[in-house]
Design an enzyme around this catalytic site. Structure first.
Site, PDB file in Angstrom:
ATOM      1  N   CYS A  96       0.843  -1.195   0.000  1.00 50.10           N
ATOM      2  CA  CYS A  96       0.000   0.000   0.000  1.00 50.10           C
ATOM      3  C   CYS A  96       0.887   1.257   0.000  1.00 50.10           C
ATOM      4  O   CYS A  96       1.855   1.324   0.764  1.00 50.10           O
ATOM      5  CB  CYS A  96      -0.882  -0.019   1.254  1.00 50.10           C
ATOM      6  SG  CYS A  96      -1.793   1.510   1.463  1.00 50.10           S
ATOM      7  N   GLU A 130       2.906  -6.053   8.822  1.00 41.92           N
ATOM      8  CA  GLU A 130       3.242  -4.637   8.577  1.00 41.92           C
ATOM      9  C   GLU A 130       4.321  -4.183   9.570  1.00 41.92           C
ATOM     10  O   GLU A 130       5.257  -3.471   9.204  1.00 41.92           O
ATOM     11  CB  GLU A 130       1.997  -3.755   8.731  1.00 41.92           C
ATOM     12  CG  GLU A 130       2.311  -2.295   8.435  1.00 41.92           C
ATOM     13  CD  GLU A 130       1.164  -1.359   8.806  1.00 41.92           C
ATOM     14  OE1 GLU A 130       0.026  -1.602   8.375  1.00 41.92           O
ATOM     15  OE2 GLU A 130       1.425  -0.390   9.543  1.00 41.92           O
TER      16      GLU A 130
HETATM   17  S1  SF4 Z   1      -5.744   0.261   5.982  1.00 43.40           S
HETATM   18 FE1  SF4 Z   1      -3.596  -0.236   5.502  1.00 43.40          FE
HETATM   19  S2  SF4 Z   1      -3.694  -1.160   3.449  1.00 43.40           S
HETATM   20 FE2  SF4 Z   1      -5.628  -0.078   3.781  1.00 43.40          FE
HETATM   21  S3  SF4 Z   1      -5.317   1.964   2.865  1.00 43.40           S
HETATM   22 FE3  SF4 Z   1      -4.847   2.100   5.062  1.00 43.40          FE
HETATM   23  S4  SF4 Z   1      -2.637   1.748   5.174  1.00 43.40           S
HETATM   24 FE4  SF4 Z   1      -3.301   1.032   3.165  1.00 43.40          FE
END
Ligand code: SF4
Length: 291
Positions: A96, A130
């Protein structure tokens, strides 16, 4: 019985993008390795597995060569990219963009802290992918804090930079921030403590709308994988706003008695819950209400 699916629920854009990338690869070649589960949702994983996705772990990655491997939205530590390079693996990187930015900030803060004998801490779950990816930016020197208790024995004389895993509760993070603020003020070195609000807005920003949604329905069915961090966080918000909130990971877990004398049912989910799964839950509730 009135059944409403929360319009703010469903995949966040990070997960949506990762699944889109995976589906594209699967339709091109019929097979793709995913390093770790692409999303913390068993139902979605089995849907993608039926199209040829195979979930592998890091030990498998070390033995693999000359194949494509998807990196999911959670991101990976630097050594994963090194293994991929050494083994001639083609990385399909679906990290992401928000997580990529956070990884860079953690690395920058660590480099800065190293020069002055300071420390970097991350509020998050110890083995969450993460968090492993973030800690990897610091050569695993970052201190991982699961709660305030973990922070009590830290050295408050050293400068500190604090970050949060993106899917943690904003309220708990703020409590931790205020704990550190007090500690650094006690030592008269409040300038040494800097924190960054890195809880994802797509998780924390949902809290108010979700509370309202929960209080507008007689009962709430919250759908998410049992391992989903933001699922646990969002479900807790539901439970506080409406004590008739139930957490399920699939339609099979619905209990008929929950729907006795109920006029309105709200269905919500985590950022890792697919829309189609909430639709299936709604269908099952419709069937239950007819019997
Ligand atoms: S919850 Fe995590 S994967 Fe989803 S947009 Fe936010 S940072 Fe990105």
């Amino acid at each position: 019985m009135n059944i409403t699916i929360d319009s703010g629920s469903g995949f966040c854009f990070g997960v949506e993008k990762a699944i889109e990338v995976a589906e594209q690869e699967l339709s091109d070649s019929g097979h793709l390795y995913s390093l770790g589960q692409i999303v913390h949702n068993e139902e979605e994983i089995s849907r993608l597995s039926s199209k040829g996705m195979e979930t592998i772990n890091h030990s498998y990655l070390k033995k693999a060569s000359r194949t494509k491997v998807l990196i999911r939205a959670h991101g990976e530590p630097p050594e994963t990219y090194k293994i991929a390079k050494d083994n001639n693996l083609k990385i399909i990187d679906a990290t992401c963009p928000i997580v990529i930015k956070l990884q860079k900030r953690v690395k920058r803060a660590f480099d800065e802290m190293e020069k002055v004998g300071g420390q970097v801490a991350i509020f998050g779950k110890k083995n969450h992918p993460e968090v492993v990816g973030l800690a990897g930016q610091t050569g695993y020197m970052a201190i991982i804090l699961e709660n305030i208790e973990d922070a009590r024995n830290m050295n408050f004389e050293k400068p500190l930079r604090l970050f949060s895993q993106t899917t943690k509760s904003l309220q708990q993070y703020e409590e931790l921030v205020s704990f550190f603020r007090d500690k650094y003020e006690e030592q008269n070195n409040s300038g040494d403590f800097i924190h960054y609000n890195t809880v994802c807005r797509l998780v924390s920003g949902r809290a108010d709308d979700l509370k309202e949604f929960c209080s507008n329905n007689d009962i709430i069915i919250f759908v998410s994988g049992k391992n989903s961090s933001n699922g646990k966080y969002l479900y807790n918000i539901c439970k506080l706003a409406n004590d008739k909130s139930y957490h399920v990971s699939s339609p099979a877990e619905l209990v008929k008695e929950w729907f006795n004398d109920v006029q309105s049912v709200g269905i919500s989910g985590a950022t890792s819950t697919p829309e189609w799964l909430m639709e299936k839950v709604a269908d099952k509730i419709r069937k239950i209400s007819l019997h």
